[in-house]
Write an enzyme that holds these catalytic residues in place. Structure first.
Site, PDB file in Angstrom:
ATOM      1  N   LYS A 176     -26.838  20.657  41.802  1.00 36.50           N
ATOM      2  CA  LYS A 176     -27.673  21.635  41.698  1.00 36.50           C
ATOM      3  C   LYS A 176     -26.901  23.039  41.823  1.00 36.50           C
ATOM      4  CE  LYS A 176     -30.566  24.066  44.155  1.00 36.50           C
ATOM      5  NZ  LYS A 176     -30.259  25.259  43.472  1.00 36.50           N
ATOM      6  N   GLU A 252     -19.878  23.228  53.707  1.00 39.56           N
ATOM      7  CA  GLU A 252     -18.956  24.601  53.907  1.00 39.56           C
ATOM      8  C   GLU A 252     -20.001  25.858  53.841  1.00 39.56           C
ATOM      9  OE1 GLU A 252     -15.359  22.741  51.424  1.00 39.56           O
ATOM     10  OE2 GLU A 252     -16.270  24.234  50.634  1.00 39.56           O
ATOM     11  N   CYS A 286     -17.118  33.723  51.162  1.00 42.44           N
ATOM     12  CA  CYS A 286     -17.171  33.133  52.707  1.00 42.44           C
ATOM     13  C   CYS A 286     -16.308  33.686  53.619  1.00 42.44           C
ATOM     14  CB  CYS A 286     -17.550  31.883  52.601  1.00 42.44           C
ATOM     15  SG  CYS A 286     -16.222  30.865  52.221  1.00 42.44           S
ATOM     16  N   GLU A 388     -23.533  37.451  59.567  1.00 39.26           N
ATOM     17  CA  GLU A 388     -22.996  37.354  58.397  1.00 39.26           C
ATOM     18  C   GLU A 388     -23.787  38.381  57.516  1.00 39.26           C
ATOM     19  OE1 GLU A 388     -23.233  34.002  55.519  1.00 39.26           O
ATOM     20  OE2 GLU A 388     -21.140  34.244  55.275  1.00 39.26           O
TER      21      GLU A 388
END
Ligand code: NAD
Ligand code: 6OD
Length: 494
Positions: A176, A252, A286, A388
């Protein structure tokens, strides 16, 4: 208008519901996407299971490696289609997508073809610590039906980073992609089918996360494991979804990555590397640096060098050769980044460049554009130094000594990546080894060897992928212990 469908058991299928994918460059509709419902997700999982029970389940390592190489050839043959799909969905500069995203997709398949060809998978002999009374060997079996869920920032790169090892190990996948980036995965489905993968080995479902295809897939009783890249909060939701059936996960997740700049660094090289680490892909990697700690002796030069680099970035259409800076992925994400820009100021930041959204003319006025932004005057307590942001932003903070720098960098709940900039290689090794992160670079950033372990500490993930490390997640070993008959020594025989 491009219409994107789900790919189930070798066929493209529509659903009763569609959503529009819009361009972050100018807000126009890029594609109409068929959102998978429970029936389609069930069918995809069932097709994957049938593939495992069919000829794919008994395929050899050599056959799978050959398939991976044909897929890599197919990616190269349809490079321009993949590039158009990736750029259309993300708005990133064409040259960035060419160099990074699409090139890495082919490399991912070739690299895992090489890894399984070199290592084999069928049996690993273990040593015989009991003095040879038994022969132990482990047979590695595929995990089974693997759910692959990926984000929008490097869509094809991150999807193939997981699909390649999963197929190398003989699994069947249900993939997905993000609702923001459905296009390149759809082209990949065609390439994998054309390369000769049996029906059901690669299935694709489109849709959103919670309450949509993502949740339907991760809570499905027929999956044997989940490999996921995305936000830490989403990882936590997926962990809960798989918990009742105790399925393995590889995650991750997010990062709040630090750069440590020592005053003995090569300043030009450092500022070039640092600015790439803050601004590449509009800060939506990231691994991007969002915290820059600089030794006081070079603090002013580093701040002014980074400001100059930020002010050289030119927003514009992906195909415009004068532009080198794309938009954020969506208006929703832009609102999030702008709210952090406001919060930083509220918490005492001095904005040394940027701080808002650019006023662009014409078509671009409807895009998700943002200014590259640098803050000084903050400490580690500020929200933008802890959470973040996932945009082209960083806080710059001075330090005096090495121990202080290490403590500042490790003062985070995340632990994905760090970069150390110094001309003293002893210090480079020493400091890098003390970073509580999965990947620590010295005088480099996002320099990859695909065989090395990739992942994070703390909120940044669970497990490691890359080369042989991926083989551990995508297979389950059965150890066979064969008792051997004696006698083993003169003493034992008597
Ligand atoms: P996200 O977590 O919002 O979405 C990622 C994927 O998960 C999407 O396909 C989404 O539809 C799906 N999803 C969302 N909620 C779900 C749920 N409840 N159940 C199942 N699926 C669900 O992340 P994003 O905004 O697409 O990507 C940005 C994030 O990804 C950032 O935090 C970034 O750091 C992280 N990221 C990490 C890495 C890494 O290697 N560590 C790489 C790239 C991106
Ligand atoms: O390079 C890779 O293999 C990888 N997984 C990169 C992740 C980047 C995050 O946005």
């Amino acid at each position: 208008m491009t219409v994107l469908r789900n790919h189930v058991g070798g066929r493209f299928v529509e659903s009763g519901r569609t959503f529009d994918k819009t361009s972050p460059v100018d807000g126009t509709t890029v594609a109409v996407v068929h959102e998978a419902d429970a029936v389609i997700v069930d069918a995809a999982v069932a097709a994957a299971r049938r593939a495992l029970n069919g000829r794919w389940g008994t395929s050899s390592v050599a056959d799978r490696a050959a398939l991976l190489r044909r897929i890599a050839d197919g990616i190269e043959a349809r490079f321009e289609d993949l590039l158009a799909a990736e750029v259309g969905d993300t708005g990133k500069p064409v040259e960035l997508a060419r160099r990074l995203d699409v090139a890495r997709a082919a490399q991912n398949f070739r690299s895992f073809a090489d890894t399984i060809s070199a290592k084999g998978l069928d049996a690993f002999l273990t040593d015989t610590p009991d003095g040879g009374r038994a022969l132990n060997y482990a047979v590695r079996k595929p995990l089974g039906v693997v759910a692959v869920i990926v984000p929008w920032n490097l869509p094809l790169l991150l999807l193939t980073w997981k699909v390649a090892p999963a197929l190398a190990c003989g699994n069947a996948v249900v993939v997905k992609p993000s609702e923001e980036t459905p296009s390149s995965a759809t082209v990949l489905a065609e390439i994998i089918a054309e390369a000769g993968a049996p029906d059901g080995v690669f299935n694709l479902v489109h849709g959103f996360g919670a309450g949509s295809a993502g949740e339907l897939l991760t809570s499905h009783a027929g999956i044997d494991g989940v490999t996921f890249t995305g936000e830490s909060r989403t990882g936590s939701a997926i962990m809960k979804a798989v918990a009742p059936r105790v399925r393995p996960v590889s995650f991750e997740l997010g990062g709040k990555n630090a750069a440590l700049v020592f005053d003995d660094c090569d300043l030009d090289r450092t500022i070039e590397g640092l600015s790439r680490s803050v601004f590449t892909n509009t800060g939506q990697v990231c691994l991007c640096t969002e915290r820059v700690y600089v030794q006081r002796g070079v603090y002013d030069e580093v701040v002014s060098g980074l400001v100059e680099a930020a002010e050289r970035l030119r927003p514009g259409r992906p195909e415009d050769p004068a532009a080198n800076f794309g938009p954020l992925i969506s208006q929703t994400h832009r609102r999030k980044v702008m709210s952090y820009q406001a919060l930083a100021v509220e918490q005492g930041a001095k904005v040394v460049t940027g701080g808002g959204a650019p006023a662009l003319d014409g078509d671009l006025a409807a895009g998700a554009w943002i200014e590259p932004t640098l803050w000084t005057g903050l400490d580690n307590a500020a929200a933008v130094m802890r959470e973040e942001v996932f945009g082209p932003v960083a806080g710059i903070v001075p330090f005096d000594g090495e121990e202080e720098a290490i403590a500042l960098a490790n003062d985070t709940e995340y632990g994905l990546a760090a970069a150390v900039w110094t001309s003293d290689l002893d210090r480079g090794h020493r400091v890098a080894q003390r970073m509580d992160v999965g990947m620590a670079w010295v005088n480099a950033w996002y320099l990859r060897d695909l065989r090395s372990p990739f992942g994070g500490f703390g909120l940044s993930g669970v497990g490691r992928e890359g080369g042989e490390h991926s083989l551990h997640f995508y297979t389950s070993p059965t150890n066979v212990c064969v008792g051997l008959t004696g006698p083993w020594s003169a003493e034992e025989a008597s």
